[in-house]
Scaffold this motif. Structure first.
Motif, PDB file in Angstrom:
ATOM      1  N   ALA A  23       5.146  55.889  11.393  1.00  0.00           N
ATOM      2  CA  ALA A  23       6.262  55.144  10.792  1.00  0.00           C
ATOM      3  C   ALA A  23       5.775  53.918  10.024  1.00  0.00           C
ATOM      4  N   SER A  24       6.398  53.672   8.875  1.00  0.00           N
ATOM      5  CA  SER A  24       6.091  52.466   8.097  1.00  0.00           C
ATOM      6  C   SER A  24       7.327  51.601   7.913  1.00  0.00           C
ATOM      7  N   ILE A  25       8.460  52.044   8.490  1.00  0.00           N
ATOM      8  CA  ILE A  25       9.704  51.311   8.229  1.00  0.00           C
ATOM      9  C   ILE A  25       9.631  49.858   8.699  1.00  0.00           C
ATOM     10  N   GLU A  83      10.948  57.360   9.662  1.00  0.00           N
ATOM     11  CA  GLU A  83       9.638  57.002   9.117  1.00  0.00           C
ATOM     12  C   GLU A  83       9.600  55.790   8.193  1.00  0.00           C
ATOM     13  N   ASP A  84      10.201  55.961   7.017  1.00  0.00           N
ATOM     14  CA  ASP A  84       9.972  54.919   6.005  1.00  0.00           C
ATOM     15  C   ASP A  84      11.267  54.526   5.295  1.00  0.00           C
ATOM     16  N   ILE A  85      11.158  53.581   4.388  1.00  0.00           N
ATOM     17  CA  ILE A  85      12.337  53.066   3.690  1.00  0.00           C
ATOM     18  C   ILE A  85      13.000  54.155   2.844  1.00  0.00           C
ATOM     19  N   ARG A 110       8.330  61.837  -2.302  1.00  0.00           N
ATOM     20  CA  ARG A 110       8.092  60.482  -1.829  1.00  0.00           C
ATOM     21  C   ARG A 110       6.792  59.925  -2.421  1.00  0.00           C
ATOM     22  N   ASN A 111       5.955  60.830  -2.892  1.00  0.00           N
ATOM     23  CA  ASN A 111       4.686  60.348  -3.451  1.00  0.00           C
ATOM     24  C   ASN A 111       4.881  59.558  -4.739  1.00  0.00           C
ATOM     25  N   ASP A 112       5.702  60.094  -5.659  1.00  0.00           N
ATOM     26  CA  ASP A 112       5.963  59.290  -6.865  1.00  0.00           C
ATOM     27  C   ASP A 112       6.959  58.176  -6.572  1.00  0.00           C
ATOM     28  N   GLN A 113       7.808  58.421  -5.568  1.00  0.00           N
ATOM     29  CA  GLN A 113       8.793  57.391  -5.206  1.00  0.00           C
ATOM     30  C   GLN A 113       8.100  56.130  -4.675  1.00  0.00           C
ATOM     31  N   VAL A 114       7.173  56.316  -3.735  1.00  0.00           N
ATOM     32  CA  VAL A 114       6.520  55.138  -3.149  1.00  0.00           C
ATOM     33  C   VAL A 114       5.613  54.457  -4.180  1.00  0.00           C
ATOM     34  N   ALA A 115       4.981  55.251  -5.028  1.00  0.00           N
ATOM     35  CA  ALA A 115       4.122  54.649  -6.061  1.00  0.00           C
ATOM     36  C   ALA A 115       4.961  53.795  -7.012  1.00  0.00           C
ATOM     37  N   ALA A 317      -4.817  64.304  -4.146  1.00  0.00           N
ATOM     38  CA  ALA A 317      -3.970  63.258  -4.689  1.00  0.00           C
ATOM     39  C   ALA A 317      -3.558  62.341  -3.529  1.00  0.00           C
ATOM     40  N   TYR A 318      -2.291  62.414  -3.073  1.00  0.00           N
ATOM     41  CA  TYR A 318      -1.830  61.505  -2.027  1.00  0.00           C
ATOM     42  C   TYR A 318      -2.430  61.845  -0.668  1.00  0.00           C
ATOM     43  N   SER A 319      -2.853  60.831   0.069  1.00  0.00           N
ATOM     44  CA  SER A 319      -3.168  60.950   1.495  1.00  0.00           C
ATOM     45  C   SER A 319      -2.438  59.840   2.225  1.00  0.00           C
ATOM     46  N   MET A 322      -2.931  55.970   2.317  1.00  0.00           N
ATOM     47  CA  MET A 322      -2.418  55.016   1.327  1.00  0.00           C
ATOM     48  C   MET A 322      -1.197  54.243   1.811  1.00  0.00           C
ATOM     49  N   GLN A 323      -0.600  54.707   2.891  1.00  0.00           N
ATOM     50  CA  GLN A 323       0.501  53.941   3.487  1.00  0.00           C
ATOM     51  C   GLN A 323      -0.002  52.575   3.981  1.00  0.00           C
ATOM     52  N   GLU A 324      -1.299  52.482   4.210  1.00  0.00           N
ATOM     53  CA  GLU A 324      -1.908  51.228   4.679  1.00  0.00           C
ATOM     54  C   GLU A 324      -2.041  50.185   3.561  1.00  0.00           C
ATOM     55  N   ASP A 325      -1.607  50.536   2.361  1.00  0.00           N
ATOM     56  CA  ASP A 325      -1.717  49.572   1.254  1.00  0.00           C
ATOM     57  C   ASP A 325      -0.752  48.399   1.396  1.00  0.00           C
ATOM     58  N   LYS A 326       0.431  48.704   1.986  1.00  0.00           N
ATOM     59  CA  LYS A 326       1.517  47.733   1.860  1.00  0.00           C
ATOM     60  C   LYS A 326       1.350  46.463   2.685  1.00  0.00           C
ATOM     61  N   GLU A 327       1.021  46.597   3.973  1.00  0.00           N
ATOM     62  CA  GLU A 327       0.935  45.389   4.798  1.00  0.00           C
ATOM     63  C   GLU A 327      -0.103  44.409   4.263  1.00  0.00           C
TER      64      GLU A 327
HETATM   65  N1  ARG Z   1       5.636  55.979   3.671  1.00  0.00           N
HETATM   66  C1  ARG Z   1       4.769  56.659   2.755  1.00  0.00           C
HETATM   67  C2  ARG Z   1       3.785  55.671   2.156  1.00  0.00           C
HETATM   68  O1  ARG Z   1       4.033  54.518   2.251  1.00  0.00           O
HETATM   69  C3  ARG Z   1       5.588  57.288   1.669  1.00  0.00           C
HETATM   70  C4  ARG Z   1       4.956  58.462   1.024  1.00  0.00           C
HETATM   71  C5  ARG Z   1       4.896  59.590   1.990  1.00  0.00           C
HETATM   72  N2  ARG Z   1       4.557  60.805   1.381  1.00  0.00           N
HETATM   73  C6  ARG Z   1       4.149  61.832   2.090  1.00  0.00           C
HETATM   74  N3  ARG Z   1       3.874  62.926   1.473  1.00  0.00           N
HETATM   75  N4  ARG Z   1       4.024  61.756   3.387  1.00  0.00           N
HETATM   76  O2  ARG Z   1       2.755  56.021   1.609  1.00  0.00           O
END
Ligand code: ARG
Length: 459
Positions: A23-25, A83-85, A110-115, A317-319, A322-327
């Motif tokens: 979770a990243s929420i 999980e997330d926002i 969510r990959n393009d959404q979060v980016a 591409a996405y792993s 990368m969720q660890e970028d935000k904090e």
């Molecule tokens: N919470 C995720 C993040 O911050 C959003 C993207 C998740 N995408 C996925 N395919 N699990 O990176």
């Protein structure tokens, strides 16, 4: 129960610890405004392209505004299971408007959404850093203007070197903060492209109009490659790098303020608003704000190293790494904005002590270089010989326990017979700074040129 957003193929829900690590929420709720803005742009584009109906797009757009007001009012039911926002917002939208909510995610991941959300957030932080730097530069400029000709010792190795002016010293920081400003502007310009519409990684078969969402979100253009759009976080690294350099500049100025406000220097007095006392020593007046600004580089550079380390070696591409970028970026941005605001305020309220600085500038043989230059100019000595002769005069003065200008003419002539009365005119600190007329030098005229140029730049 299985996740309602992606649990079609799952029979059971996640382990509690899986949920906790996933979770990243807890932190990415800070992206709520960017997430809702991005979703509204996406829905409007889907309708304009005939991919969803106008009435569904209208319901989605209005429902998202309801979600926005719930979050802002503080009564949004955030859920860790979601999980997330991104999924929290969409799930709540479904509760509010029903079936049309399920059409929002068409042609999107969510990959393009979060980016997209994160780029919008970091872009705002560039603007905040630019505004904070402009205020700080104005404060340093005001100090420079009031003390353009106030003499202080300039240091190398923290040993008295040559006299400079307070204005010149302040303008040195103006130049540094000016380059920081440029770095945030450059980073902002480079990151201002839209990832939205890259979908999961490959693009999509829906006839999206990526230029339309890009312009709705005030991006200059859509990103050209869908894999790149969802994979890179160089915009965050660039922000952190600019923040780290800026924090180094802040830390050095903070260190000087700590030194200058000490009883041994007394070059500056901090106002009560920016000082703290001691619970045991009644006389104390501590520069805590400066010390904390000096320390913030630890967090900011730490975040920078952390995100570089996360990103290195990640395959496209996405792993989820990368969720660890935000904090990291959140903490670095918060620290930087606070440090900029504190330094701006502290500098505005600071009093430079002209007399103490000038007295210190006159001590420590600070005009020895001027004496050597006099021997070159007036007695025709090669600079190396003049340097040697001046060194002998300094040693003589040191032995006598006096300053250079307190040596008699006879004593001067014992070292070099060509010395005459006019040498005394170059030994004063005001003469010394006034003579430094080279471009960018410490002569008050030159400092005022710098000040004028910066005032025009900021106007
Ligand atoms: N919470 C995720 C993040 O911050 C959003 C993207 C998740 N995408 C996925 N395919 N699990 O990176």
């Amino acid at each position: 129960a299985a996740n309602s957003m992606w649990g079609g193929r799952f029979a059971a829900g996640p382990d509690a610890i899986m949920e906790a690590i996933n979770a990243s929420i807890g932190f990415d709720r800070r992206l709520y405004a960017q997430d809702i803005r991005g979703s509204r742009a996406h829905a409007a584009m889907l309708a304009a392209q005939g991919i969803i109906s106008d009435s569904d797009a209208k319901a989605i757009g209005e429902g998202l505004l309801t979600v926005l007001s719930e979050i802002e009012a503080g009564n949004f039911p955030f859920s860790t299971a979601l999980e997330d926002i991104h999924m929290n917002v969409e799930a709540r939208l479904k509760e509010i408007i029903g079936e049309p909510a399920g059409r929002l995610h068409t042609g999107r991941s969510r990959n393009d959404q979060v980016a997209t959300d994160f780029r919008l957030w970091v872009r705002d932080q560039c603007d905040a850093a630019i505004a904070g730097l402009q205020a700080l530069i104005r404060a340093a400029l005001a100090q420079a203007e009031s003390g353009a000709d106030w003499v202080m010792p300039g240091f190398t190795h923290l040993q008295t070197a040559q006299p400079v002016t307070w204005g010149h010293h302040m303008m040195a920081y103006v130049e540094m903060f000016g380059r920081d400003l440029g770095r945030f502007r450059d980073a902002r310009a480079r990151m201002n492209e839209s990832p939205l519409g890259a979908a999961a990684l490959a693009g999509t078969g829906y006839p999206l109009d990526r230029a339309m969402t890009a312009s709705a979100l005030e991006f200059d253009r859509p990103m050209a490659n869908s894999l790149d759009a969802v994979s890179d976080r160089d915009f965050a690294l660039e922000f952190l790098s600019a923040a780290s350099i800026c924090a180094v500049h802040l830390s050095r100025l903070a260190e000087e303020l700590v030194i200058w406000s000490s009883a041994q220097f007394r070059f500056v007095s901090m106002s009560d608003k920016w000082s703290t006392g001691s619970s045991i020593m009644p006389q104390k007046r501590n520069p805590d704000a400066a010390e904390l600004i000096r320390a913030k580089i630890g967090r900011i550079l730490g975040a920078t190293v952390a995100l570089f380390t996360v990103m290195k070696g990640l395959p496209l591409a996405y792993s989820k790494d990368m969720q660890e970028d935000k904090e990291q970026v959140f903490d670095a941005a918060d620290s930087l904005m606070l440090a900029l605001a504190a330094m701006g305020g502290m500098l505005s309220d600071l009093t430079a002590n002209r007399a103490n600085m000038e007295a210190a500038a006159s001590a420590g043989f600070s005009t020895a270089t001027d004496l050597a230059d006099w021997l070159v100019r007036e007695a025709g000595l090669p600079f190396r010989d003049a340097h040697h002769a001046t060194g002998a005069l300094v040693a003589l003065a040191e032995k006598k326990g006096c300053d250079l200008d307190e040596l008699s003419l006879a004593e001067m002539q014992s070292v070099n017979p060509a010395i005459n009365q006019s040498v005394y005119s170059v030994l004063g600190v005001h003469n010394s700074v006034a003579s430094r007329q080279s471009y960018g030098g410490t002569a008050p005229d030159q400092v005022r040129v710098q000040i004028t140029r910066w005032k025009e730049r900021l106007a």
